[in-house]
Motif scaffolding. Sequence first.
Motif, short mmCIF file in Angstrom:
data_model
loop_
_atom_site.label_atom_id
_atom_site.label_comp_id
_atom_site.label_asym_id
_atom_site.label_seq_id
_atom_site.Cartn_x
_atom_site.Cartn_y
_atom_site.Cartn_z
N MET A 93 0.79 -1.23 0.00
CA MET A 93 0.00 0.00 0.00
C MET A 93 0.82 1.28 0.00
O MET A 93 0.27 2.36 -0.07
CB MET A 93 -1.02 0.01 1.13
CG MET A 93 -0.52 0.01 2.55
SD MET A 93 0.03 1.63 3.18
CE MET A 93 -1.46 2.60 2.99
N ASN A 152 -5.61 1.22 4.74
CA ASN A 152 -4.68 2.29 5.12
C ASN A 152 -3.88 1.98 6.39
O ASN A 152 -2.76 2.41 6.54
CB ASN A 152 -5.42 3.62 5.26
CG ASN A 152 -6.48 3.61 6.34
OD1 ASN A 152 -7.12 2.59 6.60
ND2 ASN A 152 -6.67 4.74 6.99
N GLU A 179 -6.47 -4.56 -1.28
CA GLU A 179 -5.19 -3.88 -1.51
C GLU A 179 -4.10 -4.36 -0.57
O GLU A 179 -2.90 -4.26 -0.89
CB GLU A 179 -5.35 -2.36 -1.35
CG GLU A 179 -6.20 -1.70 -2.42
CD GLU A 179 -7.68 -1.69 -2.08
OE1 GLU A 179 -8.41 -0.90 -2.71
OE2 GLU A 179 -8.10 -2.46 -1.19
N THR A 180 -4.49 -4.88 0.60
CA THR A 180 -3.51 -5.32 1.59
C THR A 180 -3.81 -6.73 2.10
O THR A 180 -3.58 -7.04 3.26
CB THR A 180 -3.46 -4.33 2.77
OG1 THR A 180 -4.80 -4.11 3.26
CG2 THR A 180 -2.85 -3.00 2.35
N SER A 327 -2.34 4.52 -2.57
CA SER A 327 -2.43 3.05 -2.50
C SER A 327 -2.80 2.38 -3.81
O SER A 327 -2.54 1.19 -3.99
CB SER A 327 -3.45 2.65 -1.43
OG SER A 327 -4.75 3.06 -1.83
#
Length: 485
Positions: A93, A152, A179-180, A327
């Motif tokens: 990210m 985040n 995303e993570t 990100s």
Amino acid sequence: MSKHFQNFIDGKWCDSSSGETLSSINPANNEEVVGQFPHSTNEDVDAAVYAAKEAFTTWKRVSSLKRGDYLHQVANNLEKKIDDIAWTATMEMGKTLVETRGEVMRAVQILRYYAQEGYRKEGDVIPSGGDNNFLFTKRVPLGVIGIISPWNFPIAIPVWKIAPALVYGNTVVLKPASETALTAIKIMEAFAEAELPNGVINLVTGQGSVVGEAVIHHEHVNAISFTGSNDIGKKIALACIERGAKYQLEMGGKNPAIILEDADLEQAAELTVSGAMKHTGQKCTATSRAFIHEEVYEEFKEKILSKVKKIRLGAGVEESTYMGPLSSSNQQKNVLRFIENGIAAGASLLFGGKVPEGDAYKHGYYVEPTIFENVDPRSELAQEEIFGPVLCLFKINGIDQALEQANDSRFGLSASLFTNDISRSLTYMNEIEAGLIKVNGESAGVELQAPFGGMKQSSSHSREQGEAAKEFFTAIKTITITPVN
């Protein structure tokens, strides 16, 4: 060839029932695939929820002290993996290794804090109106908790939800942000190595529209803890209300910093820039509006610009980087759209606002640190959460005007005031509409032992972290025992 990762369901690592995978992309270099993770289905969610439901029948009876011992072991495991997890999070990210290393250690501390919760009371004895009655309360777990965590803070946020959920006797199904996803899998390895009973904690990766929806609507998920956007949060609330599930939402912010004429301007500028630009502004508590007393406005503006101009952009794995990429491609496009709309609406761009030039940036999702002034307080730029490195400056004539404009927002997460005046500090503490309030401190950041949450549309009015977590993750039974004569 990138590494292939798996779900964790009922104590076992497994592929998606579809056999398909999704790719995690490095936002500093979109030509690099960090790894592959399962593209899961409703069937995988079912397997995880039913495993958690079955495990709950025995886990809730395990001594809270023993549950705390498991968390201590997870904390030890996580600490040993600090470099691996931090590296993975930075690669997924974009934020700097300094930030992700700090986040891993924060997660370790959270686990150790909640491990000790197992030693604390789980109810109260209350005086009864009946002669010889024994009236007391007992806190009990809710059951299966669905946790939907954001990208985040991919380490600290899932852990600050998982740790209290488990120590209070619940079981967990975690759906991390795509995303993570690899970072979440790395965290889950620390739980797996602690050998919690099968099904107590489960991880299912995949698209929110499939996996997230299945978790939210599953009849055997008793509660949802969510951190993310307001739009998704509202949908979760409606879905939970419809089926009678408990829900906890932490959502957006449009956080102000107020700088009065007696403030230490150097300190205030340093912390305002840090609050706005670190994590590339991708924090719900990031400073996005600065209300500056007219007597020091120009001096403070120059300090802000001087500091912002020195910010070094780059890949998060580079030690000299202050601010990494956004990100994702969508995040970059969204931030640039806000900037373009702000310029079109008449705001004055003082610095930044573009994609940086150069070979180091051409394959990444970068946006320059951006400063605006002369912003219409009712404009999109001043009212909506941008979630990027954008700070708007406003000139005010005193604390009353600052509070009026700072409170003119549908959000109410965090706020900061810079002054040496105790009287105006007290006025600010009483009048600011925010859940996290700082005096001479950055708007971002909260101590793990303290409650965290927002006002207005920033949350569902519950609180996370500290002892406040008990309020969400448990229910109260009120019990009366009447002796038979």
